[in-house]
Design an enzyme around this catalytic site. Structure first.
Site, PDB file in Angstrom:
ATOM      1  N   HIS A 120       0.831  -1.204   0.000  1.00 41.68           N
ATOM      2  CA  HIS A 120       0.000   0.000   0.000  1.00 41.68           C
ATOM      3  C   HIS A 120       0.866   1.253   0.000  1.00 41.68           C
ATOM      4  CE1 HIS A 120      -3.774  -1.903   2.016  1.00 41.68           C
ATOM      5  NE2 HIS A 120      -3.129  -2.784   1.279  1.00 41.68           N
ATOM      6  N   GLU A 175       3.853  -0.845   3.740  1.00 44.44           N
ATOM      7  CA  GLU A 175       3.412   0.521   3.483  1.00 44.44           C
ATOM      8  C   GLU A 175       4.608   1.326   2.990  1.00 44.44           C
ATOM      9  OE1 GLU A 175       0.365   1.822   3.844  1.00 44.44           O
ATOM     10  OE2 GLU A 175      -0.684   0.308   5.023  1.00 44.44           O
TER      11      GLU A 175
END
Length: 194
Positions: free
Chosen positions: A53, A156
């Protein structure tokens, strides 16, 4: 739309993993179906699963994982080993004392330690292994709790950049920075034993 995980109907696809709809979330529906087939029918759980992400509020690259001892749900606590969490992928140092092996678990999963060693843009201090109730429908928690994949992470990567080199100040990521993250991820996953 302002959210990088939405699709055309403005739904966050990472919040649809618990019960994806074939017509509204076809990519999630089929990805979860494939994982269910692997885990339940073939009994071949992935050694490691990493969802990737972009993060809009933090700098650097870091991971979210799942630890039973950091879960909101008491049912997860029964899944803990003697050290308080799932033992898989926790690195152990064996020290010999009078020919007796003493196993010392490290609190950081091997995957995180390897990323830290391979990627200067990675910040292990920002990693979190908390299982929050508000994240129950994400790929990471659905894969961990419902499919039994013990080594499941969300990598992330900041949409802003890195602050790992304070004297130079924050540095915006460019294509090369994201490429470094991808290369480190591939190198690390290729070294993990089955």
């Amino acid at each position: 739309m302002g959210n990088s995980r939405t699709e055309l109907s403005n739904e966050d696809l990472n919040r649809r993993w618990l019960m994806p709809d074939l017509y509204r979330h076809p990519t999630i529906y089929h990805a979860k179906g494939l994982l269910e087939f692997m885990c339940r029918i073939l009994d071949a759980k992935p050694v490691l699963l990493c969802d990737m992400h972009g993060h809009s509020r933090r700098f650097n690259a870091f991971v979210y994982g799942c630890k039973a001892s950091q879960s909101w749900c008491p049912d997860d606590w029964s899944q803990m080993n003697g050290q308080g969490d799932h033992s898989a992928m926790e690195q152990k140092n064996d020290e010999r004392d009078n020919d007796v092996a003493i196993s010392i678990p490290l609190r950081i999963p091997v995957f995180v330690r390897l990323l830290q060693s391979e990627l200067p843009l990675f910040d292990a201090d920002q990693c979190s292994f908390e299982v929050e109730k508000s994240r129950e429908t994400t790929a990471r928690i659905v894969g961990w709790r419902h499919l039994g994949i013990s080594n499941i992470y969300t990598l992330e990567c900041s949409l802003a950049g890195s602050n790992q080199h304070p004297p130079q100040g924050p540095k915006h990521f460019n294509t090369n920075g994201y490429l470094q993250v991808g290369q480190a991820l591939m190198k690390v996953t290729s070294t993990i034993d089955k």
